[in-house]
Design a protein around this motif. Sequence first.
Motif, short mmCIF file in Angstrom:
data_model
loop_
_atom_site.label_atom_id
_atom_site.label_comp_id
_atom_site.label_asym_id
_atom_site.label_seq_id
_atom_site.Cartn_x
_atom_site.Cartn_y
_atom_site.Cartn_z
N GLU A 35 91.84 39.10 39.26
CA GLU A 35 92.71 37.99 39.66
C GLU A 35 94.12 38.47 39.94
O GLU A 35 94.63 39.36 39.25
CB GLU A 35 92.77 36.94 38.55
CG GLU A 35 91.44 36.29 38.26
CD GLU A 35 91.51 35.32 37.09
OE1 GLU A 35 92.59 34.76 36.82
OE2 GLU A 35 90.47 35.14 36.44
N THR A 36 94.72 37.88 40.97
CA THR A 36 96.14 38.11 41.25
C THR A 36 96.79 36.77 41.57
O THR A 36 96.10 35.81 41.93
CB THR A 36 96.36 39.06 42.45
OG1 THR A 36 95.84 38.47 43.64
CG2 THR A 36 95.71 40.41 42.23
N ILE A 38 98.61 33.82 43.45
CA ILE A 38 98.41 33.30 44.80
C ILE A 38 99.43 33.88 45.78
O ILE A 38 99.15 34.04 46.96
CB ILE A 38 98.45 31.75 44.79
CG1 ILE A 38 97.89 31.18 46.09
CG2 ILE A 38 99.84 31.22 44.57
CD1 ILE A 38 96.41 31.28 46.19
N THR A 39 100.60 34.25 45.27
CA THR A 39 101.65 34.80 46.14
C THR A 39 101.50 36.30 46.37
O THR A 39 102.22 36.86 47.18
CB THR A 39 103.04 34.53 45.52
OG1 THR A 39 103.11 35.17 44.25
CG2 THR A 39 103.30 33.04 45.39
N GLU A 40 100.57 36.94 45.67
CA GLU A 40 100.42 38.39 45.77
C GLU A 40 99.15 38.81 46.51
O GLU A 40 98.56 39.84 46.20
CB GLU A 40 100.41 39.01 44.37
CG GLU A 40 101.71 38.80 43.62
CD GLU A 40 101.64 39.32 42.19
OE1 GLU A 40 100.73 40.10 41.86
OE2 GLU A 40 102.50 38.91 41.40
N PHE A 41 98.74 38.04 47.51
CA PHE A 41 97.52 38.38 48.23
C PHE A 41 97.65 39.71 48.95
O PHE A 41 98.66 40.01 49.56
CB PHE A 41 97.17 37.30 49.27
CG PHE A 41 96.00 37.70 50.12
CD1 PHE A 41 94.71 37.55 49.65
CD2 PHE A 41 96.18 38.24 51.38
CE1 PHE A 41 93.62 37.93 50.41
CE2 PHE A 41 95.10 38.62 52.15
CZ PHE A 41 93.82 38.46 51.67
N SER A 42 96.60 40.50 48.86
CA SER A 42 96.46 41.68 49.69
C SER A 42 94.98 41.91 49.92
O SER A 42 94.15 41.57 49.08
CB SER A 42 97.10 42.91 49.04
OG SER A 42 96.43 43.24 47.85
N ALA A 49 83.81 39.62 47.88
CA ALA A 49 84.25 38.26 48.16
C ALA A 49 85.68 38.09 47.67
O ALA A 49 86.11 38.74 46.71
CB ALA A 49 83.35 37.25 47.45
N MET A 50 86.40 37.22 48.36
CA MET A 50 87.76 36.85 47.95
C MET A 50 87.85 35.33 48.08
O MET A 50 87.51 34.78 49.12
CB MET A 50 88.80 37.51 48.86
CG MET A 50 88.77 39.01 48.80
SD MET A 50 90.03 39.82 49.82
CE MET A 50 89.41 39.49 51.46
N VAL A 51 88.27 34.68 47.01
CA VAL A 51 88.40 33.23 47.02
C VAL A 51 89.63 32.86 46.20
O VAL A 51 90.04 33.61 45.31
CB VAL A 51 87.11 32.55 46.50
CG1 VAL A 51 86.88 32.87 45.04
CG2 VAL A 51 87.11 31.07 46.77
N VAL A 56 95.52 31.37 41.82
CA VAL A 56 95.14 32.79 41.87
C VAL A 56 94.23 33.10 43.05
O VAL A 56 93.51 32.23 43.55
CB VAL A 56 94.42 33.26 40.58
CG1 VAL A 56 95.28 33.07 39.35
CG2 VAL A 56 93.07 32.59 40.42
N TRP A 57 94.28 34.36 43.46
CA TRP A 57 93.24 34.95 44.30
C TRP A 57 92.28 35.63 43.34
O TRP A 57 92.70 36.30 42.39
CB TRP A 57 93.81 35.99 45.26
CG TRP A 57 94.37 35.40 46.50
CD1 TRP A 57 95.68 35.13 46.77
CD2 TRP A 57 93.61 34.99 47.65
NE1 TRP A 57 95.79 34.57 48.01
CE2 TRP A 57 94.53 34.48 48.58
CE3 TRP A 57 92.26 35.00 47.97
CZ2 TRP A 57 94.13 33.99 49.81
CZ3 TRP A 57 91.87 34.52 49.20
CH2 TRP A 57 92.81 34.01 50.11
N SER A 58 91.00 35.46 43.58
CA SER A 58 89.97 36.08 42.77
C SER A 58 89.13 36.98 43.67
O SER A 58 88.57 36.52 44.66
CB SER A 58 89.09 34.99 42.14
OG SER A 58 88.10 35.56 41.33
#
Length: 140
Positions: A35-36, A38-42, A49-51, A56-58
């Motif tokens: 998990e990261t 939501i503002t740290e997407f890469s 998979a990325m959701v 958060v991004w998972s």
Amino acid sequence: MYISNENALQTEKRLISVLKAARLQILKEPYYFKETSITEFSFHPKALAMVRDSEVWSYLVPAEKKGTENFKIFSFHFKNEQDNSGFVGWLASTIKAKLGSGVFVVCGQNTNKGGIFDYWGCPIEISDQVLQFINDLREV
């Protein structure tokens, strides 16, 4: 998507046929959800998979350490002309009833390989039993 008018026995028979015809791939390494914010997407090149939700991004990625909740991953690619509607619910419910374990499923589409495909995850601790149960169903 197919719409089927069938009773429970007909559905099970059809979905066992779908299971037998599907290409099953079992990934060797365990995966976990990283998990990261939501503002740290890469982009994560090893992610299956990325959701995200509102926080958060998972990422479903290869396990980096043993302290995380790790999962065995396997996938099904289905034949394009086969009605696989209801497959996820049927197999997940069947696994839960037989082995007591829940599973998770992430779906995608690859038209070059017949259409819909599923990545399934189950707890490492019960993965041998889950995969044996799936193989037993494929041999019915």
